[in-house]
Design an enzyme around this catalytic site. Structure first.
Site, PDB file in Angstrom:
ATOM      1  N   CYS A 258       0.966   8.317   9.844  1.00 30.65           N
ATOM      2  CA  CYS A 258       0.029   7.303   9.333  1.00 30.65           C
ATOM      3  C   CYS A 258      -1.372   7.883   9.061  1.00 30.65           C
ATOM      4  O   CYS A 258      -1.514   8.614   8.098  1.00 30.65           O
ATOM      5  CB  CYS A 258       0.009   6.095  10.253  1.00 30.65           C
ATOM      6  SG  CYS A 258      -0.124   4.578   9.288  1.00 30.65           S
ATOM      7  N   HIS A 343       5.967   4.367  10.618  1.00 39.21           N
ATOM      8  CA  HIS A 343       5.984   4.620  12.062  1.00 39.21           C
ATOM      9  C   HIS A 343       7.375   4.912  12.600  1.00 39.21           C
ATOM     10  O   HIS A 343       8.097   3.987  12.968  1.00 39.21           O
ATOM     11  CB  HIS A 343       5.351   3.431  12.801  1.00 39.21           C
ATOM     12  CG  HIS A 343       3.879   3.398  12.628  1.00 39.21           C
ATOM     13  ND1 HIS A 343       3.010   4.026  13.499  1.00 39.21           N
ATOM     14  CD2 HIS A 343       3.120   2.879  11.656  1.00 39.21           C
ATOM     15  CE1 HIS A 343       1.780   3.874  13.076  1.00 39.21           C
ATOM     16  NE2 HIS A 343       1.807   3.181  11.954  1.00 39.21           N
ATOM     17  N   GLU A 345       8.178   6.008  15.416  1.00 36.01           N
ATOM     18  CA  GLU A 345       8.321   5.564  16.818  1.00 36.01           C
ATOM     19  C   GLU A 345       8.715   4.093  16.861  1.00 36.01           C
ATOM     20  O   GLU A 345       9.244   3.620  17.866  1.00 36.01           O
ATOM     21  CB  GLU A 345       7.033   5.824  17.607  1.00 36.01           C
ATOM     22  CG  GLU A 345       5.900   4.817  17.427  1.00 36.01           C
ATOM     23  CD  GLU A 345       5.165   4.959  16.100  1.00 36.01           C
ATOM     24  OE1 GLU A 345       5.546   5.825  15.293  1.00 36.01           O
ATOM     25  OE2 GLU A 345       4.221   4.185  15.857  1.00 36.01           O
TER      26      GLU A 345
HETATM   27  N1  LIG Z   1      -1.470   3.055  11.477  1.00 34.74           N
HETATM   28  C1  LIG Z   1      -2.383   3.869  10.941  1.00 34.74           C
HETATM   29  O1  LIG Z   1      -2.554   5.008  11.355  1.00 34.74           O
HETATM   30  C2  LIG Z   1      -3.269   3.282   9.863  1.00 34.74           C
HETATM   31  C3  LIG Z   1      -4.034   4.311   9.080  1.00 34.74           C
HETATM   32  C4  LIG Z   1      -5.207   3.738   8.297  1.00 34.74           C
HETATM   33  N2  LIG Z   1      -6.182   3.189   9.196  1.00 34.74           N
HETATM   34  C5  LIG Z   1      -4.725   2.690   7.315  1.00 34.74           C
HETATM   35  O2  LIG Z   1      -4.940   1.515   7.515  1.00 34.74           O
HETATM   36  O3  LIG Z   1      -4.124   3.024   6.326  1.00 34.74           O
END
Ligand SMILES: NC(=O)CC[C@H](N)C(=O)O
Length: 372
Positions: A258, A343, A345
Site C-alpha cells: 500500500c 492488503h 494480510e
Molecule cells: N493503506 C495504505 O497504506 C494507504 C496508503 C495511502 N495513504 C492511500 O490512501 O492511498
C-alpha cells in the site's frame, strides 16, 4: 453517556449536504476525509488500521457493533479513525468471545460517531461527487457552522500523517526462524507483522523517520519491507525515499504494501495520484497478470500509482483492479522488489493473496543462497 443514547448528532459535508442522526461513542465534534468501507465484518480491525488515521469511516454494512469487541483483534494500540458513521448501531452485543461492547470501546478511545444515517444515500453521493471532507458533531448542532468547519478541514492531498502513527523507537519482534527483515513502520498493521513471524522472519521495525543506515549495516537484514500508512504518499516520500534508496542499493529483496508500494514507485520516478473515490472493502477483484488468476482482495487506499507515469524500463505491472483498471501491483526491474496496492494480510478479508508473503520469502531464500 448512557447506553441507547438519543442525543442528537449531525454529519455535515463540505459540499453543504447535512444529515441528522444520533450520537455514538464520545460526545463532541470531529472531522476528516469521509471514506466508506464495504466489508461486512471486521469493524474493529478497520477502526484500528493506522492507514485510516485522519479519516471518517462510514460502514456500508448496516449493523455495526453486534459482535462486540475483542482486544486481540486490534491492528494497533489505539483506534485510528477520526470518526464513525453507521446505519444501525448495536448498543448490545452477542458473542461468547467478546471482551467488551463497541460503545464502551469507542468512548474509551474517544471516538465521536453518529448512527441512524442513511449510509447508502451518502455513499452514492460521494461516489457521484467524489471524495470530500465532513464533520460529525453531537455538541454543536448548527448546520451552517458545521458545513463551514468541513470546508476548512485540512485537505488529504499533501498531508503527511505517517509520523503521527509510527513507533518512537526501533523494536525487534522475534521468530524462531532464520530470516531477518528490516520493516519500516509508516503505520504497520499487526497482522502484517504476524504474517512475517509465521514465516520465520525476525523483524526489526524502524520508525518512519530517522537515519538508521549504520544500524542496518550492522544488523545486515536479508530483506526490506515498507509498510502501509496514512496520508499522501508524496508527503511521506519527502523523507522516506532516502531509506528506500538505501534498501535498493543493498541489492536485497524488497516488499511494499500500500503506502510502501506507492513509495517504491515514487522512488523510481513514477508518480501517484489522488483517486476520485478510494478503494476500501474486502471484495475487490484483482487480476494477477502473471498467472491470469483473479483474487478477491482487501483494500484501503485513496491514492494510486499513476498509469500514465509508468516507465516500462523500470517496472512491470503484475496486478490490476478489475473494477476500474487501476494498478494494483508492480515488479521492479532495477532491483529485486515486488509491491502491491492492496492488503495480502487481509485483516479483515479473504486470504487469496497471502501467497505474496511466500513469494517474498522465496526471493529472500534465493538471495541468501546467492550470498552463501
Ligand atoms: N493503506 C495504505 O497504506 C494507504 C496508503 C495511502 N495513504 C492511500 O490512501 O492511498
Amino acid at each position: 453517556m448512557s447506553l441507547y443514547s438519543r442525543d442528537k448528532a449531525i454529519i455535515a459535508l463540505s459540499d453543504g449536504t447535512v444529515e441528522h442522526g444520533y450520537a455514538i461513542g464520545k460526545k463532541g465534534t470531529t472531522g476528516g476525509e469521509l471514506c466508506f468501507n464495504t466489508s461486512m465484518v471486521g469493524y474493529q480491525e478497520i477502526f484500528t488500521d493506522p492507514s485510516y488515521y485522519g479519516q471518517l469511516m462510514m460502514m456500508t454494512y448496516p449493523h455495526i457493533g453486534n459482535y462486540g469487541t475483542m482486544s486481540r483483534d486490534d491492528e494497533a494500540r489505539r483506534v485510528m479513525i477520526a470518526g464513525l458513521i453507521v446505519r444501525s448501531f448495536s448498543w448490545e452485543h452477542s458473542n461468547s468471545q467478546a471482551d467488551g461492547n463497541l460503545q464502551q470501546y469507542l468512548e474509551r478511545n474517544e471516538v465521536v460517531g453518529i448512527t441512524g444515517i442513511d449510509t447508502r444515500k451518502l455513499v452514492r453521493h460521494i461516489r457521484s461527487k467524489g471524495v470530500m471532507n465532513a464533520v460529525i458533531s453531537s455538541d454543536e448542532l448548527d448546520e451552517e457552522r458545521l458545513v463551514q468547519k468541513a470546508r476548512d478541514w485540512d485537505d488529504m492531498v499533501g498531508l503527511e500523517l505517517a509520523t503521527e502513527v509510527t513507533r518512537d523507537e526501533p523494536q525487534t519482534v522475534h521468530s524462531d526462524g532464520p530470516f531477518k527483515v528490516a520493516a519500516f513502520d509508516y503505520g504497520i498493521k499487526q497482522s502484517i507483522i504476524d504474517n512475517f513471524v509465521k514465516r520465520g522472519c525476525t523483524l526489526r521495525i524502524f520508525p518512519a523517520k530517522g537515519d538508521f543506515r549504520e544500524e542496518l549495516e550492522q544488523w545486515n537484514p536479508d530483506g526490506f519491507f515498507f509498510s502501509n500508512g496514512p496520508g499522501d504518499p508524496d508527503a511521506t516520500a519527502k523523507y522516506a525515499l532516502d531509506i528506500v534508496d538505501y534498501a535498493k542499493e543493498t541489492g536485497k529483496p524488497i516488499f511494499g504494501i500500500c503506502l510502501g508500494h506507492q513509495l517504491m514507485a515514487l522512488s523510481e520516478g513514477i508518480s501517484t495520484k489522488k483517486m476520485f473515490v478510494g478503494h476500501r472493502g474486502a471484495n475487490h477483484p484483482v487480476k494477477n497478470l502473471d498467472t491470469g488468476l483473479v483474487e478477491i482482495t482487501t483494500q484501503n487506499h485513496g491514492f494510486a500509482v499513476d498509469e500514465e507515469a509508468l516507465d516500462e524500463s523500470r517496472v512491470d505491472i503484475t496486478h490490476k483492479n478489475l473494477n476500474d483498471g487501476t494498478i494494483e501491483g508492480l515488479r521492479f526491474k532495477n532491483f529485486p522488489g515486488i509491491s502491491v496496492q492492496y492488503h495480502p494480510e487481509a485483516s479483515p478479508g479473504p486470504h487469496d493473496s497471502r501467497y505474496l508473503f511466500n513469494q517474498f520469502m522465496d526471493m529472500i531464500k534465493e538471495g541468501k543462497k546467492e550470498m552463501a
